[in-house]
Design a protein around this motif. Structure first.
Motif, PDB file in Angstrom:
ATOM      1  N   HIS A  74       0.804  -1.289  -0.143  1.00 15.11           N
ATOM      2  CA  HIS A  74       0.060  -0.114  -0.048  1.00 15.11           C
ATOM      3  C   HIS A  74       0.848   1.226  -0.030  1.00 15.11           C
ATOM      4  N   ASP A  77       1.233   2.619   3.568  1.00 12.25           N
ATOM      5  CA  ASP A  77       0.361   3.779   3.517  1.00 12.25           C
ATOM      6  C   ASP A  77       1.091   5.133   3.567  1.00 12.25           C
ATOM      7  N   GLU A  98      -5.540   1.935  -4.362  1.00  5.10           N
ATOM      8  CA  GLU A  98      -6.349   1.901  -3.495  1.00  5.10           C
ATOM      9  C   GLU A  98      -7.579   2.856  -4.016  1.00  5.10           C
TER      10      GLU A  98
HETATM   11 ZN   LIG Z   1      -3.587   4.764   1.279  1.00  7.17          ZN
END
Ligand SMILES: [Zn+2]
Length: 375
Positions: free
Chosen positions: A56, A318, A173
């Motif tokens: 991610h 992320d 995403e």
């Molecule tokens: Zn993200």
């Protein structure tokens, strides 16, 4: 340089009888072999020694700016093996009427809306294509620049595969319910019950694209004792798509959408359902790590579930366009108490092996869809 070369060959010729020339040739061949062997083993050593694969990662931010992929490779260094690579499908508008000269760079900086920015896919593909083959092997680019409320979203994804064959491994995403974001997006609010979402997931499954979906499990400020707002709908969505490989980003947790008290029950319910073997969870985001390592009990609780079902969880950072390695490895390091409680098998799977299994399979399927469908 030319003179040096001539001198060496002259000296060799002067020194050598034909027998010793043969000997030199053999030694040369042997040393080339040894050099090749050490190159191979250093590649293997690198792939065995990295800390994790990142399921991610955002190369660009909410105003479509970020880091150059060559610089990012240096940031990965020998610490990170492979990365699922995407930008952000939403652009924060700079509305002069609203913000004047104060140019917003994040969705929380402005009341002006966000809008779907499809060019992100061309940007990511172009960055990927600027790499050598060996460098490309470390990335799995993802398509994100579609509006999931639009029945034509599936057609956008197909068009991107046709425009950039050999590049993409998945979609996402992308977000359906995301605190503070969903309500700010221009046009219709996304929904888990939308035919447009079913249609795009059906296409992703047909093409073999892995799906990375962000959907908060609950509304930001739920009524006490109410059922989590989206738990039922998301399970129903998963049930409708047994052929799709779906990673539920952050297990549905948000910045203020805390792990609801029955989060473990929701996860166990999905994992225990034989019809939902295609659903995985990523534990990316510093906000998720914060909840996991909040107390020794919460850390142990999370580690127990992952140790029990080590094939179903993936680590991701992320991070959004991190400027250096320290920032990039922050979430990984934040999880330190959690890593310590995992069995060696679970740790290896969550950090590396599940990524390799899922994304290798998707790569293989998408390349074969492209071979059959891209002229
Ligand atoms: Zn993200």
């Amino acid at each position: 340089m030319k003179n040096i070369g001539n001198n060496i060959s002259l000296r060799l010729c002067g020194l050598c009888s034909s027998a010793s020339r043969l000997h030199i040739r053999l030694v040369l061949k042997l040393s080339i072999f040894v050099v090749l062997l050490s190159l191979c083993s250093s590649t293997i050593a690198q792939s065995n020694n990295y800390l994790f694969n990142d399921s991610h990662f955002h190369l660009t931010n909410y105003i479509q700016e970020g880091v150059d992929i060559h610089d990012f490779l240096k940031t990965m260094g020998d610490k990170v093996g492979r990365v699922a690579l995407f930008g952000i499908p939403l652009q924060q508008q700079w509305s002069y009427r609203v913000d004047g000269d104060r140019a917003p760079t994040y969705y929380l900086n402005s009341d002006a809306p966000l809008y779907y920015y499809s060019f992100t896919d061309a940007w990511i593909a172009t960055q990927y294509k600027s790499l050598t083959k060996e460098e490309q092997a470390r990335f799995d680019p993802m398509i994100t620049g579609f509006n999931p409320t639009d029945m034509y979203a599936a057609d956008h994804i197909r068009r991107v595969l046709k425009a950039f064959p050999g590049v993409f491994t998945g979609i996402g995403e992308f977000s359906i319910h995301k605190e503070f974001v969903s309500a700010k997006v221009s046009g219709e609010v996304a929904s888990l019950d939308d035919k447009a979402l079913d249609r795009l997931i059906d296409f992703a499954a047909e093409a073999g694209l892995v799906i990375l979906l962000h959907c908060d499990v609950d509304a930001p400020f739920p009524k006490p004792n109410a059922e989590p707002a989206y738990a039922g709908q998301i399970k129903a969505l998963f049930k409708r798509h047994p052929q799709a490989t779906i990673i539920w980003a952050h297990i549905g947790v948000g910045r203020i959408v805390r792990p609801v008290k029955d989060q473990a029950a929701i996860v166990n319910d999905i994992i225990g359902d034989p019809d939902l073997k295609n659903i995985y969870f990523d534990i990316s985001w510093d906000e998720v790590a914060k909840y996991v390592v909040a107390t020794p009990e919460s850390t142990k609780h999370a580690a127990d579930i992952v140790n029990r079902y080590p094939d179903r969880f993936l680590f991701g950072t992320d991070e959004v366009a991190p400027p250096n390695q320290e920032k990039y490895l922050k979430v990984y390091n934040q999880y330190e108490p959690f890593w310590k409680l995992l069995t060696p098998e679970a740790s290896e799977k969550v950090r590396k092996k599940n990524y390799e299994r899922i994304f290798d399979e998707a790569r293989r399927k998408v390349r074969s869809w492209e071979a059959a469908n891209v002229k």
